[in-house]
Design an enzyme around this catalytic site. Structure first.
Site, PDB file in Angstrom:
ATOM      1  N   LYS A   1      30.119  47.536 -69.095  1.00 28.14           N
ATOM      2  CA  LYS A   1      30.210  46.691 -67.921  1.00 28.14           C
ATOM      3  C   LYS A   1      31.386  47.114 -67.049  1.00 28.14           C
ATOM      4  O   LYS A   1      32.394  47.597 -67.563  1.00 28.14           O
ATOM      5  CB  LYS A   1      30.423  45.227 -68.339  1.00 28.14           C
ATOM      6  CG  LYS A   1      29.271  44.561 -69.053  1.00 28.14           C
ATOM      7  CD  LYS A   1      29.667  43.144 -69.449  1.00 28.14           C
ATOM      8  CE  LYS A   1      28.557  42.436 -70.192  1.00 28.14           C
ATOM      9  NZ  LYS A   1      27.420  42.090 -69.311  1.00 28.14           N
TER      10      LYS A   1
ATOM     11  N   ARG B   1      19.086  39.551 -76.102  1.00 25.55           N
ATOM     12  CA  ARG B   1      17.683  39.339 -76.454  1.00 25.55           C
ATOM     13  C   ARG B   1      17.313  40.063 -77.749  1.00 25.55           C
ATOM     14  O   ARG B   1      16.361  39.671 -78.432  1.00 25.55           O
ATOM     15  CB  ARG B   1      16.786  39.774 -75.299  1.00 25.55           C
ATOM     16  CG  ARG B   1      16.814  41.253 -74.981  1.00 25.55           C
ATOM     17  CD  ARG B   1      16.343  41.558 -73.575  1.00 25.55           C
ATOM     18  NE  ARG B   1      17.298  41.090 -72.578  1.00 25.55           N
ATOM     19  CZ  ARG B   1      17.112  41.194 -71.261  1.00 25.55           C
ATOM     20  NH1 ARG B   1      16.004  41.746 -70.795  1.00 25.55           N
ATOM     21  NH2 ARG B   1      18.016  40.748 -70.419  1.00 25.55           N
TER      22      ARG B   1
END
Length: 496
Positions: free
Chosen positions: A240, A314
């Protein structure tokens, strides 16, 4: 404690809720000196405006607090929470009714929350509120205590709330309510068929793990909660940028929400067979980190291509949901700080939720409005399901494009739910960017309050549960809490 524990004293300062409709009558009923003071201050009952009225003797005669008109298009039932941070020390009472006295009382308590782990606590005496007549204070305290627990977890930085500490928090909660719990850690995850959880967390020096605990009678309706427990998310090899990494201590907000809701339900002795499953990892970078293009099996047997290592939440939820689904629960709920796309669509205050059950969707929406815990339904849009089909594996953890990111993430999770009678996914933010009534800046537990109301309405709650266990007993009963080994461990059966 923001509530006055003893019987309301005769000199408790009255709080008058006033709107444009009610102000003329309230003003007419005030003693001469406070009424003259309000006039001298040009007080108008605009929502949120506060005026402290002096008595002729120099004390406090009362408090005026503006609220919305009954016919206002939008009303904030948490607006009275501002009183908890605006009033001087003292004991207060509601002299008349706000729009929703229960939510106003809850707001007073939620507004009193402060995260003081790293700062000296303010010694100033906080204002105390006499419990209003007809309000279930025990229930309000139960809810607020669980929200505080969840907020504390989310606010704690990753150096003090890594996988070990989050595991410990979950196990302490399980032990407190005499739940049966187990933990699977490190390489044991592969042996027990949790390959995606292992793949995401193996690059950290703190082993990935899965906490699983069960509480309640075996013949009760099965309610299972699954929470994403990414204690810090660097993004992995798809690292990130700095701005996106700053708040990643909150990426375990789904786990905190599941644990907070579990605390509410167990503390209320809900008539359910409660199961809580929390996959816990840190998405770190090392030589053994998962790579874009890697393909891993899942617990369900589907193979998953890694399109982006920053879509890790997820992946761990997939194995956890597959485990939960094997038990065919009556109600399966999962919580995750899953996508930035959800924030683009609905902002930080309104989490989207997904379900295929129309009746459940209506219940969620209704309880969300009633509890002032808002959520908004987005569709599990079947035509988008093909966007996550894999080219080499069965599916990919991201779609090829940038559209509908929250929807495609929910569709990914749906692939791992089959046997549950009904399922809902909540893509929460778990953070207040700015302070609002009853919602201080920082960590927030979203959707738990509405779901506590929903589950209580569906299945009921009984009398008080056993008194919580003394935390000093935990280490003796659960000897592996301080064990940093990568071996899987399990509790002894803690059920009575």
């Amino acid at each position: 404690m923001p509530f006055h524990k003893a019987e309301a004293p005769a000199d408790a300062v009255p709080i008058f809720f006033v709107s444009a409709e009610t102000w003329p009558q309230v003003r007419a009923d005030l003693p001469a000196a406070p009424a003259a003071f309000a006039a001298a201050c040009d007080f108008e009952p605009t929502p949120g405006r506060l005026l402290i009225l002096p008595s002729a003797e120099g004390g406090l005669a009362g408090v005026l607090f503006g609220i919305e008109r009954k016919d206002a298009k939008a009303r904030d039932p948490f607006l009275p929470g501002r009183l908890a941070t605006s009033l001087p020390s003292g004991v207060y009472r509601f002299a008349n009714q706000p729009h929703d006295v229960t939510l106003a009382t809850l707001a007073f308590m939620l507004s009193s929350y402060r995260f003081t782990r790293y700062k000296k606590k303010d010694d100033a005496q906080a204002p105390e509120l006499c419990p209003p007549e007809g309000v279930d204070i025990e229930r309000i305290m139960r809810i607020a205590s669980a929200v505080e627990f969840g907020r504390d977890l989310i606010n704690t930085p990753a150096n003090d709330l890594g996988p070990d500490a989050l595991e410990t928090a979950a196990l302490k909660l399980a032990t407190r309510f005499v739940a049966k719990a187990s933990v699977t850690r490190g390489e044991k995850l592969l042996q027990m068929n949790y390959p995606l959880i292992h793949a995401v967390g193996r690059a950290s020096d703190k082993a990935p793990r899965l906490v699983d605990f069960v509480w309640g009678p075996k013949d009760a309706p099965k309610v299972t909660l699954v929470g994403k427990g990414v204690c810090f998310d660097t993004g992995g090899l798809d690292i990130k940028p700095e701005s996106a990494m700053l708040l990643m201590k909150k990426d375990m907000g789904g786990a905190a929400t599941a644990l907070a809701l579990a605390q509410m339900l167990m503390d209320a002795n809900a008539s359910v067979r409660l199961r809580v499953i929390v996959p816990i990892v840190e998405n770190a970078i090392a030589g053994n980190a998962m790579r874009p293009g890697d393909i891993y099996p899942s617990r369900k047997g589907l193979t998953v291509e890694i399109g982006n290592t920053d879509a890790e939440g997820r992946l761990i939820l997939a194995d956890a949901l597959a485990l939960a689904d094997e038990d065919a629960p009556d109600l399966l709920l999962d919580f995750a700080t899953l996508t930035g796309a959800a924030r683009v669509a609905l902002g930080p205050d309104l989490p989207p939720f997904y379900t295929m059950d129309e009746a459940l969707a209506a219940e969620i929406a209704r309880h969300g409005m009633q509890a002032n815990d808002p959520v908004w339904r987005l569709p599990l849009w079947d035509p988008y399901d093909k966007l996550i089909d894999g080219k080499v594996g069965n599916l990919c953890n991201i779609s090829a494009g940038s559209f509908a990111g929250s929807i495609t993430a929910a569709l990914f999770l749906r692939r791992f739910v089959e046997k549950a009678k009904t399922w809902a996914h909540f893509d929460i933010y778990a953070w207040n960017p700015t302070a609002k009534s009853a919602r201080p800046e920082g960590a927030e537990v979203q959707a738990a309050r509405l779901l506590f109301d929903l589950i209580e309405a569906r299945y009921g709650c009984k009398a008080k549960v056993n008194e919580p266990n003394d935390n000093r007993k935990i280490v003796r009963r659960v000897g592996f809490l301080d064990d940093d080994s990568d071996e899987g461990s399990a509790f002894d059966d803690l059920m009575p």
